[in-house]
Design a protein around this motif. Structure first.
Motif, mmCIF file in Angstrom:
data_model
loop_
_atom_site.group_PDB
_atom_site.id
_atom_site.type_symbol
_atom_site.label_atom_id
_atom_site.label_comp_id
_atom_site.label_asym_id
_atom_site.label_seq_id
_atom_site.Cartn_x
_atom_site.Cartn_y
_atom_site.Cartn_z
ATOM 1 N N SER A 62 -30.403 -26.380 -31.828
ATOM 2 C CA SER A 62 -30.412 -26.305 -31.142
ATOM 3 C C SER A 62 -28.966 -26.474 -30.541
ATOM 4 N N SER A 63 -28.113 -26.425 -29.676
ATOM 5 C CA SER A 63 -26.633 -26.821 -29.907
ATOM 6 C C SER A 63 -27.452 -27.598 -28.797
ATOM 7 N N GLY A 64 -26.158 -28.835 -28.124
ATOM 8 C CA GLY A 64 -26.100 -29.798 -27.715
ATOM 9 C C GLY A 64 -26.705 -30.341 -26.770
ATOM 10 N N THR A 65 -26.265 -28.825 -25.865
ATOM 11 C CA THR A 65 -27.669 -29.029 -24.631
ATOM 12 C C THR A 65 -29.195 -29.193 -24.875
ATOM 13 N N GLY A 66 -29.540 -28.636 -25.789
ATOM 14 C CA GLY A 66 -30.961 -28.359 -25.724
ATOM 15 C C GLY A 66 -31.136 -29.848 -26.048
ATOM 16 N N GLY A 67 -30.399 -30.788 -26.333
ATOM 17 C CA GLY A 67 -30.630 -32.545 -26.694
ATOM 18 C C GLY A 67 -30.840 -33.073 -25.994
ATOM 19 N N LEU A 68 -29.602 -32.583 -24.133
ATOM 20 C CA LEU A 68 -29.184 -33.109 -23.869
ATOM 21 C C LEU A 68 -31.648 -32.725 -22.914
ATOM 22 N N GLU A 69 -31.201 -31.634 -23.203
ATOM 23 C CA GLU A 69 -32.455 -31.405 -22.304
ATOM 24 C C GLU A 69 -33.755 -32.144 -23.099
ATOM 25 N N PHE A 89 -17.534 -31.587 -15.460
ATOM 26 C CA PHE A 89 -18.278 -30.999 -15.632
ATOM 27 C C PHE A 89 -19.275 -31.360 -16.808
ATOM 28 N N PHE A 90 -19.095 -32.204 -17.666
ATOM 29 C CA PHE A 90 -20.476 -32.263 -17.986
ATOM 30 C C PHE A 90 -21.654 -33.553 -17.848
ATOM 31 N N SER A 91 -21.207 -34.653 -16.778
ATOM 32 C CA SER A 91 -21.770 -34.956 -16.355
ATOM 33 C C SER A 91 -22.172 -34.547 -15.160
ATOM 34 N N LEU A 136 -25.827 -40.977 -18.722
ATOM 35 C CA LEU A 136 -24.092 -41.427 -18.786
ATOM 36 C C LEU A 136 -23.596 -39.871 -20.136
ATOM 37 N N THR A 137 -21.988 -39.784 -19.938
ATOM 38 C CA THR A 137 -21.322 -39.003 -20.925
ATOM 39 C C THR A 137 -20.337 -40.109 -21.293
ATOM 40 N N GLN A 138 -20.210 -40.289 -22.891
ATOM 41 C CA GLN A 138 -19.205 -40.809 -22.707
ATOM 42 C C GLN A 138 -18.071 -40.025 -23.410
ATOM 43 N N SER A 139 -17.790 -38.578 -24.205
ATOM 44 C CA SER A 139 -16.014 -38.462 -23.687
ATOM 45 C C SER A 139 -17.043 -37.425 -22.818
ATOM 46 N N GLU A 140 -15.934 -37.388 -21.385
ATOM 47 C CA GLU A 140 -15.774 -35.961 -20.135
ATOM 48 C C GLU A 140 -15.014 -35.193 -20.959
ATOM 49 N N THR A 141 -15.185 -34.100 -21.828
ATOM 50 C CA THR A 141 -14.598 -33.552 -22.520
ATOM 51 C C THR A 141 -14.037 -31.862 -21.637
ATOM 52 N N SER A 142 -14.569 -32.274 -20.218
ATOM 53 C CA SER A 142 -13.135 -31.443 -19.433
ATOM 54 C C SER A 142 -12.041 -31.924 -18.739
ATOM 55 N N VAL A 165 -27.926 -41.192 -22.893
ATOM 56 C CA VAL A 165 -25.986 -40.578 -23.175
ATOM 57 C C VAL A 165 -25.345 -39.614 -23.750
ATOM 58 N N ASP A 166 -25.158 -39.087 -23.172
ATOM 59 C CA ASP A 166 -24.226 -37.621 -23.936
ATOM 60 C C ASP A 166 -23.268 -38.158 -24.420
ATOM 61 N N VAL A 167 -23.550 -37.768 -25.831
ATOM 62 C CA VAL A 167 -22.319 -38.539 -27.016
ATOM 63 C C VAL A 167 -21.754 -36.974 -28.065
ATOM 64 N N VAL A 168 -21.494 -35.694 -27.175
ATOM 65 C CA VAL A 168 -21.992 -34.229 -27.946
ATOM 66 C C VAL A 168 -20.894 -34.546 -28.457
ATOM 67 N N SER A 169 -19.432 -34.977 -27.275
ATOM 68 C CA SER A 169 -18.214 -35.059 -27.642
ATOM 69 C C SER A 169 -17.728 -35.733 -28.724
ATOM 70 N N SER A 170 -18.735 -36.903 -28.460
ATOM 71 C CA SER A 170 -17.512 -38.141 -29.146
ATOM 72 C C SER A 170 -18.033 -38.774 -30.272
ATOM 73 N N SER A 190 -23.817 -31.193 -34.457
ATOM 74 C CA SER A 190 -22.923 -30.672 -35.189
ATOM 75 C C SER A 190 -21.794 -30.469 -35.155
ATOM 76 N N GLN A 191 -21.318 -29.733 -33.720
ATOM 77 C CA GLN A 191 -20.577 -28.560 -34.083
ATOM 78 C C GLN A 191 -19.128 -29.166 -33.363
ATOM 79 N N LYS A 192 -18.939 -31.084 -33.570
ATOM 80 C CA LYS A 192 -17.870 -31.862 -32.910
ATOM 81 C C LYS A 192 -16.988 -32.103 -33.654
ATOM 82 N N ALA A 193 -17.388 -33.449 -34.240
ATOM 83 C CA ALA A 193 -16.219 -34.860 -34.854
ATOM 84 C C ALA A 193 -16.969 -34.294 -36.316
#
Ligand SMILES: Cc1ncc(COP(=O)(O)O)c(C=O)c1O
Length: 385
Positions: A62-69, A89-91, A136-142, A165-170, A190-193
Motif C-alpha cells: 500500500s502507499s502510506g495512506t493505506g497504513g494510516l487507514e 494537510f496531513f493532519s 499526530l503527524t511528525q513531518s507535516e509535509t505540506s 503517529v504518521d511518520v510517512v515523511s519522517s 517506502s518511498q520517502k526517507a
C-alpha cells in the motif's frame, strides 16, 4: 531527448541504482523460504529504524495512506472519539480518515505552519474525556514543520489515550524513538526517507495497539492486522495477500544501503541538506515558511516572491530544467513552493536544484544574483565538513 526528471520533492524521492537493480531480480515466489527470509530481514531493520524492541512491525502492500487507514480500522469502533491537532494537510487527512469510519474527531485548529505547543494540545485534549486516541503527524509535509512528537506523545500518555503517529515523511529522516517516546502506532512508507519505490507501508504496533485491534469493530479485511500477524508467524513468514514482491526486494536493498552508514549519518545528512536549501533560498531574497525551521529537515517550504506565483515557479523549473519541486497545498497553493531534501540526495543534487531555481526566478522577473544560492549552499557544506 527524454531525460529522467530531477526530483527535489518530498517523496517519492530519487531511487539509488542498487535499489533499482534489486527490483529487477527474477521474482521470488511469495510463499516459501526466500520471501520469508526477505520479509524477516526487512522487518528486523525496520524495527531498528522505528527504534523498537518490544513493538511488532507489519509490512503491507500500500502507499502510506493505506497504513494510516489500517490504524483507523484496527484501533477503533464506530462512534469512538479521537483527538487531532490540525496544522496542515496531513493532519487534516487524519481527521478525514477518522470521519470516513464514523469516528468523532475533536480538533485543535492551528494555522498551517504552526509547530504545535504540547501544553495547548494537553489543555484542548482535556476538554474531551471520552477520547480514545490522539492522531499526530511528525513531518507535516505540506508546511515543512517537524512536530514535537516526543512531547506530544507524553501528553497522550498522560491522558491515557493511544498515541498514533504518521511518520510517512519522517521515519529515517529525523529522530524518532517508538519505545522511548511511548508510541502505540507509527505508520511509515517506502518511498520517502528510505528512497525505495512507492508501494509498501509499514506500521509499528505496541502491545496496547494490538489489544485494541482485538476488540475494535470497524470494518476491515485487507488491512486486518490480526490476519497479517497470523501469516507473519508461519515458519516462512508470509503476507496474507500477494505482496509487491519486487518493491520488497527494493526496500530490502534500500534498508541495506541506509544501514551501511547508519541512522546517525542519515539524520546528519538531512540536517545539512536542509540548512543548505534554507540558506540558499534566503540568499535569493526569499522568505521561508513555517515554525521551527532549524528542526525541519525533511522539506523546506518557501514563500514565492512578489514577481512570481509559486505554481508558476514549479511549472517553469520543471519545463526548463526537468526539476520537480512540490507546489503549495490547500491554502498555501500559489503562495508557497516546497523543496524536499530527505532520502537519496547528495550535496550536488541540492546545488543543481538551487542553480535551476536561480535561473527560473530570474526568468520570471525576480531579481537574482546569479550563483548566490549555490554559494550559500556551498558555504554550509564546507563549514560542516
Ligand atoms: C506526512 C504524510 N502522510 C501521509 C502521506 C501519504 O502517503 P501516500 O501518498 O504514500 O499515501 C504523505 C505523502 O506525501 C505524507 O507526506
Amino acid at each position: 531527448m527524454d531525460r529522467p526528471e530531477i526530483i527535489l520533492a518530498p517523496g517519492p524521492t530519487p531511487i539509488p541504482p542498487e535499489v533499482l537493480l534489486a527490483q529487477a531480480k527474477p521474482l521470488v515466489y511469495h510463499r516459501g523460504p526466500a520471501f520469508g527470509r526477505l520479509t524477516r530481514q526487512v522487518v528486523k531493520q525496520l524495527k531498528q529504524l522505528f527504534r523498537t524492541g518490544s513493538g511488532e512491525v507489519i509490512v503491507m502492500t500500500s502507499s502510506g495512506t493505506g497504513g494510516l487507514e489500517s490504524a483507523i480500522q484496527n484501533c477503533f469502533s464506530p462512534g469512538d472519539e479521537v483527538f487531532v491537532p490540525l496544522a496542515g494537510f496531513f493532519s487534516e487527512r487524519w481527521k478525514q480518515l477518522a470521519e470516513a469510519y464514523g469516528l468523532t474527531a475533536h480538533t485543535l485548529d492551528e494555522p498551517w505552519g504552526t509547530r504545535l505547543d504540547p501544553r495547548k494540545v494537553a489543555t484542548a485534549l482535556a476538554q474531551h474525556p471520552g477520547v480514545k486516541a490522539i492522531l499526530l503527524t511528525q513531518s507535516e509535509t505540506s508546511t515543512g514543520v517537524i512536530q514535537p512528537i516526543e512531547e506530544l506523545a507524553r501528553v497522550g500518555r498522560e491522558a491515557d489515550v493511544l498515541v498514533i503517529v504518521d511518520v510517512v515523511s519522517s521515519l529515517g529522516a529525523v529522530p524518532f524513538a517508538f519505545d522511548d517516546w511511548g508510541i502505540d502506532v507509527a505508520v511509515g512508507g517506502s518511498q520517502k526517507a528510505l528512497s525505495a519505490s512507492p508501494g509498501i507501508a509499514f506500521v509499528a504496533l505496541s502491545e496496547r495497539a494490538l489489544d485494541a485491534a482485538e476488540t475494535a469493530r470497524n470494518p476491515r479485511y485487507y488491512f486486518d492486522w490480526r490476519i497479517y500477524r497470523r501469516f507473519a508467524a508461519l515458519p516462512d513468514t508470509e503476507n496474507p495477500w500477494t505482496p509487491a514482491i519486487s518493491v520488497m526486494e527494493g526496500l530490502a536493498a534500500a534498508l541495506e544501503l541506509y544501514f551501511q552508514d547508519g541512522v546517525d549519518v542519515a539524520l546528519q545528512r538531512h540536517q545539512v541538506l536542509s540548512r543548505a536549501v534554507k540558506e540558499g533560498a534566503k540568499a535569493l531574497g526569499l522568505d521561508l515558511f513555517g515554525e521551527g525551521l532549524d528542526d525541519n529537515w525533511t522539506v523546506t517550504a518557501i514563500r514565492a516572491p512578489e514577481a512570481a506565483d509559486a505554481d508558476a515557479i514549479c511549472e517553469a523549473i520543471r519545463r526548463d530544467h526537468g526539476c520537480v519541486l512540490a507546489p503549495g497545498q490547500g491554502p498555501l497553493k500559489g503562495s508557497v513552493f516546497r523543496i524536499g531534501h530527505f532520502g537519496y540526495f547528495s550535496e550536488l543534487d541540492i546545488v543543481r536544484g538551487l542553480a535551476a531555481l536561480e535561473m527560473t526566478l530570474e526568468k520570471l522577473g525576480h531579481p537574482v544574483k546569479r550563483g548566490a544560492a549555490v554559494a550559500a549552499a556551498e558555504t554550509v557544506f564546507m563549514e560542516t565538513r
